[in-house]
Design an enzyme around this catalytic site. Structure first.
Site, mmCIF file in Angstrom:
data_model
loop_
_atom_site.group_PDB
_atom_site.id
_atom_site.type_symbol
_atom_site.label_atom_id
_atom_site.label_comp_id
_atom_site.label_asym_id
_atom_site.label_seq_id
_atom_site.Cartn_x
_atom_site.Cartn_y
_atom_site.Cartn_z
ATOM 1 N N GLU B 41 0.850 -1.195 0.000
ATOM 2 C CA GLU B 41 0.000 0.000 0.000
ATOM 3 C C GLU B 41 0.890 1.250 0.000
ATOM 4 O OE1 GLU B 41 -2.153 0.256 3.673
ATOM 5 O OE2 GLU B 41 -3.526 1.815 2.950
ATOM 6 N N LYS B 111 -9.482 2.705 -2.123
ATOM 7 C CA LYS B 111 -9.739 2.021 -0.841
ATOM 8 C C LYS B 111 -11.115 2.381 -0.279
ATOM 9 C CE LYS B 111 -7.225 1.314 3.573
ATOM 10 N NZ LYS B 111 -5.977 1.736 4.287
ATOM 11 N N CYS B 145 -5.297 -3.119 2.436
ATOM 12 C CA CYS B 145 -5.075 -3.119 3.893
ATOM 13 C C CYS B 145 -6.334 -3.408 4.716
ATOM 14 C CB CYS B 145 -4.428 -1.794 4.294
ATOM 15 S SG CYS B 145 -3.621 -1.853 5.925
#
Lengths: 285, 285
Positions: B41, B111, B145
């Protein structure tokens, strides 16, 4: 508050003998201070039946004579129990779990996800929405065995307020990964306590792997039985930890909320019908 | 087919230096036979920015100059890469991942689940549906994540046909349980390959834990880096295993289908709005 799981062998098609054993173990765990004791899937009846007819001889209504005996045992020990059994309901046969307390049945669950295995080849699909039940101050959700491999099952219970999810299970060989990772993950992602209680022994050539375990709301293992012997596992739980979904790791710099951070409007594909036929079945709903 | 993950340190706010390192590592993994290489990330930009303004100096459009350089590296090595970066899009700043191949950007992801941590305190919520992209014969889904802690994120990708899910991540301390169990569980429950690639090193006082790993469609670990050092992990994958959701353990006696056995009409609570406010935010959607 203490909870317990009884990893035990079960005799196929001998509910009276199994009930005697369950009540004996419940007396033992309650004496050790457990408020709630969880038993395996089909702990009352056995699982590897080769026909619906054979299984129906061990099935009972809920409530029924066995849940009445369990309620009496709960009253005598001032505790609660989750027990797997086969439920006869009209023409239908369900793989079910009951939550019983001193006053009787507090809730029951009919297995939603059915593998083509053992009695599940012949049972009806669980037909009721996921639901949470109160027991001794705890909000308890129930899933059964294969349900643990479907994240939606625990998710629905957690969203409905479960503090603890009980999974009576009959994990056969091949379920090692589910035992080793899925239970911890269900606890972590939902911020709840999760207790998975498997059986041991063998039925009709199918052995069961044990590996019962309890995970806390961070996904950490609280107790585990890393073997396939009869044994009891215990854990202390703190309901306030399951009810607080907001974790502050470093104030203002690292905070998460397992529920508030969800984005449900992007989850549409999860509820779309799939139109696929499960192996071995024609009764798709 | 071989895939690789590059567990590496990243320099905060130095995209040019990070890009040089990424391309060097990609050359190395492709030479070792990897068709697809996954980076952490924000591998291009760093993560622990203390303001939106500071982060914007490292952000880029997608496609943009850095993805163009990545595409040239992919063309030179005849391979594909997933790389985390900050995306500037009009007035918005996103924590993003790009899938790049010899011909350029094949797909990108913003995200969806944002912890209150690092740059995610200042980025906008991912606003696009989950999507799967083709790369070298593989159907690749991307999460980032914290997404891994939300089962719906991988579920949507798998239902849309992902063979493999790539998770660029910046796991800080506290994410050990996610690393140890959630990756295997996401692979298991969806019957897909799952590669999670974390960074190492420290930014602004936040260390990262490494522990990158690859799981196969049964949830078994194929490769793992159980430390916080720079290193590369590889695994051979077989796409047919991710495409077959029907497992026959004992014919006619034990069969399961991870998708056909789903019961979507009972999953309604998963998409219900929660109306809760995420910690530290006012921009709830």
């Amino acid at each position: 508050m203490k909870i317990a799981g009884v990893q035990m062998d079960v005799a196929l098609g001998q509910p009276a003998a199994n009930l005697t054993k369950i009540i004996s173990k419940l007396t033992q765990t309650a004496a050790a201070g457990a408020t709630l004791t969880v038993f395996p899937e089909c702990a009352l009846t056995g699982y590897c039946f080769d026909s619906r007819e054979e299984a129906l001889e061990s099935a009972e209504t809920i409530p029924g004579p066995s849940t009445q005996r369990l309620a009496e045992a709960c009253a005598a020990t001032n505790s609660f129990a989750v027990v797997g059994m086969l439920e006869a309901a009209g023409e239908s046969l369900y793989n079910a779990a009951v939550l019983v307390g001193p006053a009787g049945v507090l809730g029951s669950y009919r297995k939603v996800h059915l593998p083509f295995l053992g009695i599940d080849r012949f049972t009806s699909y669980g037909d009721r929405p996921f639901a949470v039940h109160a027991a001794g101050g705890m909000n308890v959700g129930m899933n059964i065995c294969y349900d643990a491999s479907f994240p939606e099952a625990a998710r629905c219970l957690a969203l409905q307020g479960a503090d603890l999810i009980a999974l009576p299970t009959n994990w056969p060989p091949g379920s090692e990964c589910a035992a080793a990772s899925a239970i911890n993950t269900r606890a972590l992602e939902n911020g709840v306590y999760y207790i998975a209680v498997n059986r041991v022994g063998e039925e009709n050539g199918f052995p069961f792997i044990g590996h019962s375990c309890i995970a806390d709301p961070t996904g950490a293992t609280l107790a585990t039985l890393p073997h396939d012997n009869e044994a009891i596992l215990y854990a202390e739980i703190d309901l306030s930890r399951a009810r607080n979904k907001h974790y502050v790791r470093v104030p203002g710099k690292h905070e998460i909320d397992r529920f508030a951070d969800r984005r449900p409007h992007l989850y549409g594909p999860v509820i779309e019908p799939h139109g696929r036929t499960p192996p071995g079945r024609t009764d798709v709903d």
